[in-house]
Scaffold this motif. Structure first.
Motif, PDB file in Angstrom:
ATOM      1  N   TRP A  31      27.644  -7.151  40.133  1.00 42.27           N
ATOM      2  CA  TRP A  31      26.504  -6.810  39.264  1.00 42.27           C
ATOM      3  C   TRP A  31      25.620  -8.459  39.370  1.00 42.27           C
ATOM      4  O   TRP A  31      24.530  -8.218  39.168  1.00 42.27           O
ATOM      5  CB  TRP A  31      27.067  -7.004  37.766  1.00 42.27           C
ATOM      6  CG  TRP A  31      26.047  -6.920  36.906  1.00 42.27           C
ATOM      7  CD1 TRP A  31      25.359  -7.605  36.104  1.00 42.27           C
ATOM      8  CD2 TRP A  31      25.427  -5.554  36.342  1.00 42.27           C
ATOM      9  NE1 TRP A  31      24.364  -7.501  35.149  1.00 42.27           N
ATOM     10  CE2 TRP A  31      24.485  -6.084  35.302  1.00 42.27           C
ATOM     11  CE3 TRP A  31      25.889  -3.946  36.656  1.00 42.27           C
ATOM     12  CZ2 TRP A  31      23.785  -4.992  34.632  1.00 42.27           C
ATOM     13  CZ3 TRP A  31      24.972  -3.278  35.551  1.00 42.27           C
ATOM     14  CH2 TRP A  31      23.896  -3.511  34.829  1.00 42.27           C
ATOM     15  N   VAL A  38      20.073  -1.046  39.767  1.00 39.94           N
ATOM     16  CA  VAL A  38      20.421  -0.303  38.617  1.00 39.94           C
ATOM     17  C   VAL A  38      19.689   1.117  38.614  1.00 39.94           C
ATOM     18  O   VAL A  38      18.307   0.851  38.386  1.00 39.94           O
ATOM     19  CB  VAL A  38      20.673  -0.924  37.390  1.00 39.94           C
ATOM     20  CG1 VAL A  38      20.951   0.056  36.130  1.00 39.94           C
ATOM     21  CG2 VAL A  38      21.431  -1.948  37.455  1.00 39.94           C
ATOM     22  N   THR A  65      19.746  -6.032  37.999  1.00 36.41           N
ATOM     23  CA  THR A  65      20.863  -6.108  37.012  1.00 36.41           C
ATOM     24  C   THR A  65      20.434  -7.120  35.853  1.00 36.41           C
ATOM     25  O   THR A  65      21.126  -7.157  34.779  1.00 36.41           O
ATOM     26  CB  THR A  65      22.224  -6.463  37.651  1.00 36.41           C
ATOM     27  OG1 THR A  65      21.967  -7.659  38.378  1.00 36.41           O
ATOM     28  CG2 THR A  65      22.450  -5.377  38.523  1.00 36.41           C
ATOM     29  N   ALA A  70      19.132  -3.067  31.638  1.00 34.32           N
ATOM     30  CA  ALA A  70      20.240  -3.268  32.211  1.00 34.32           C
ATOM     31  C   ALA A  70      21.198  -4.052  31.793  1.00 34.32           C
ATOM     32  O   ALA A  70      22.641  -3.595  31.258  1.00 34.32           O
ATOM     33  CB  ALA A  70      20.108  -3.398  33.648  1.00 34.32           C
ATOM     34  N   GLN A  71      20.989  -5.298  31.082  1.00 34.18           N
ATOM     35  CA  GLN A  71      21.941  -5.898  30.565  1.00 34.18           C
ATOM     36  C   GLN A  71      22.433  -5.460  29.291  1.00 34.18           C
ATOM     37  O   GLN A  71      23.708  -5.648  29.079  1.00 34.18           O
ATOM     38  CB  GLN A  71      21.078  -7.495  30.207  1.00 34.18           C
ATOM     39  CG  GLN A  71      20.606  -8.347  31.497  1.00 34.18           C
ATOM     40  CD  GLN A  71      21.905  -8.968  31.947  1.00 34.18           C
ATOM     41  OE1 GLN A  71      22.714  -8.874  31.366  1.00 34.18           O
ATOM     42  NE2 GLN A  71      21.802  -9.426  33.014  1.00 34.18           N
ATOM     43  N   GLN A  74      25.402  -3.010  30.274  1.00 33.50           N
ATOM     44  CA  GLN A  74      26.203  -3.397  31.602  1.00 33.50           C
ATOM     45  C   GLN A  74      27.681  -3.019  31.336  1.00 33.50           C
ATOM     46  O   GLN A  74      28.324  -2.695  32.065  1.00 33.50           O
ATOM     47  CB  GLN A  74      26.117  -4.969  31.610  1.00 33.50           C
ATOM     48  CG  GLN A  74      26.920  -5.296  32.768  1.00 33.50           C
ATOM     49  CD  GLN A  74      27.140  -6.843  32.860  1.00 33.50           C
ATOM     50  OE1 GLN A  74      26.455  -7.571  32.407  1.00 33.50           O
ATOM     51  NE2 GLN A  74      28.018  -7.481  33.681  1.00 33.50           N
ATOM     52  N   ALA A  77      28.002   0.515  32.268  1.00 32.53           N
ATOM     53  CA  ALA A  77      27.566   0.955  33.474  1.00 32.53           C
ATOM     54  C   ALA A  77      28.423   1.671  34.551  1.00 32.53           C
ATOM     55  O   ALA A  77      29.423   1.319  34.606  1.00 32.53           O
ATOM     56  CB  ALA A  77      26.837  -0.526  34.349  1.00 32.53           C
TER      57      ALA A  77
END
Length: 327
Positions: A31, A38, A65, A70-71, A74, A77
């Motif tokens: 990551w 992503v 990422t 995206a954070q 996570q 994911a």
């Protein structure tokens, strides 16, 4: 079939790197990799953008990422794998976002032409129905999109343990769900489907389902039942839908079909008869199409029939049948 893996969603070269799925430290490192990307998916629609070659989106739009979208996701994911260059690839579900002025009727249609734009993403990046863009993606993009869409669809429909009914938890970087109550483990499912290039002389059997775009015909297809071989499924489905008995059956090619999570087995079959008895509870219509007429269909010149969607295995098999490349 020598060209089997040239079918859309096949042969993208993705390294699934399954050994990393149970290694939290390795996943954290992946990551944090500067090359990591992503894929965002909203209600089964991947984030995409236009390359400038046409009016529709025709390539995936990946984010980094460290992007806030995206954070925030996570922990849920999906680790898809590594590109041939070693770049880690992930997918995150965006279905918790609610766009303004959403057209639910369009979303539910077979050919959803609507596009949704998230305010935290570049103006040109939109969520697009995969069927609209699948024929234009690179092999790697197509494999990534098919994998992410299918696995996320499985998560949506399997949030509870099939053994005891308790809520299950995501594990193995998205490739497993575990039940905290009875300790059962569940894995992404793939539904086997046969799709058949059935010929009689110089003609091929085509059918259409209710709700398809006007004039669209495709090859007959159906789910494989428990205890069935692919060959038996081909013969049963063709007889059930069109009343045609099939003799010799051979395998041609397969295609992951993430609508929502099937694996299409493309087969060739020789019809033992030509007369059709259509079961209208299964399909709306069926007909025999000559090679000459199919050439008109592919050229867009047939007065009644339009071609199977580009990118589908039906289109792929018919194209190779016309070119005498089913070897």
């Amino acid at each position: 079939m020598k060209r089997a893996e040239q079918v859309t969603f096949g042969g993208g070269g993705l390294d699934r790197a399954a050994h990393l799925r149970e290694d939290p430290k390795a996943l954290e490192a992946a990551w944090a990799d500067p090359q990591a990307e992503v894929m965002l998916i909203w209600q089964g629609k991947p984030l995409s953008r236009r390359s400038g070659r046409g009016s529709s989106p025709d390539q995936l739009a990946m984010i980094t990422t460290d992007h806030p979208l995206a954070q925030a996701r996570q922990s849920q994911a999906i680790f898809l794998g590594l590109t041939p260059e070693g770049a880690p690839q992930f997918a995150c579900d965006m279905s918790d976002w609610q766009p303004d002025a959403l057209d639910q009727a369009m979303l539910a249609s077979f050919a959803d032409a609507s596009e949704q734009h998230h305010p935290d993403l570049p103006v040109g990046d939109v969520f697009t129905e995969l069927r609209r863009m699948m024929a234009f993606l690179t092999p790697l993009e197509a494999e990534l999109a098919a994998t992410a869409k299918a696995v996320l669809a499985w998560h949506h429909s399997h949030q509870f343990c099939a053994r005891c009914g308790a809520a299950s938890a995501v594990a193995q970087a998205g490739w497993q769900r575990n039940c905290p109550d009875c300790n059962a483990s569940h894995f992404p499912r793939t539904d086997p489907v046969v799709i058949m290039l059935i010929t009689h002389g110089d003609s091929v059997l085509m059918g259409r389902s209710p709700g398809w775009p006007e004039g669209m015909y495709s090859l007959l297809a159906g789910f494989v039942e428990p205890g069935e071989t692919l060959e038996a499924a081909v013969r049963r489905e063709v007889f059930e839908e069109a009343g045609v008995r099939v003799g010799a059956v051979s395998y041609l090619s397969s295609q992951p079909w993430p609508f929502p999570m099937s694996l299409m087995f493309g087969c060739a079959g020789s019809a033992l008869e030509r007369e059709l008895t259509i079961d209208t509870t299964e399909i709306e219509d069926a007909l025999w199409v000559s090679r000459a007429d199919m050439m008109m269909v592919f050229a867009g010149e047939h007065p009644r029939i339009s071609a199977a969607r580009k990118g589908s295995i039906a289109h792929f098999l018919l194209q190779n049948w016309l070119a005498d490349r089913l070897d």
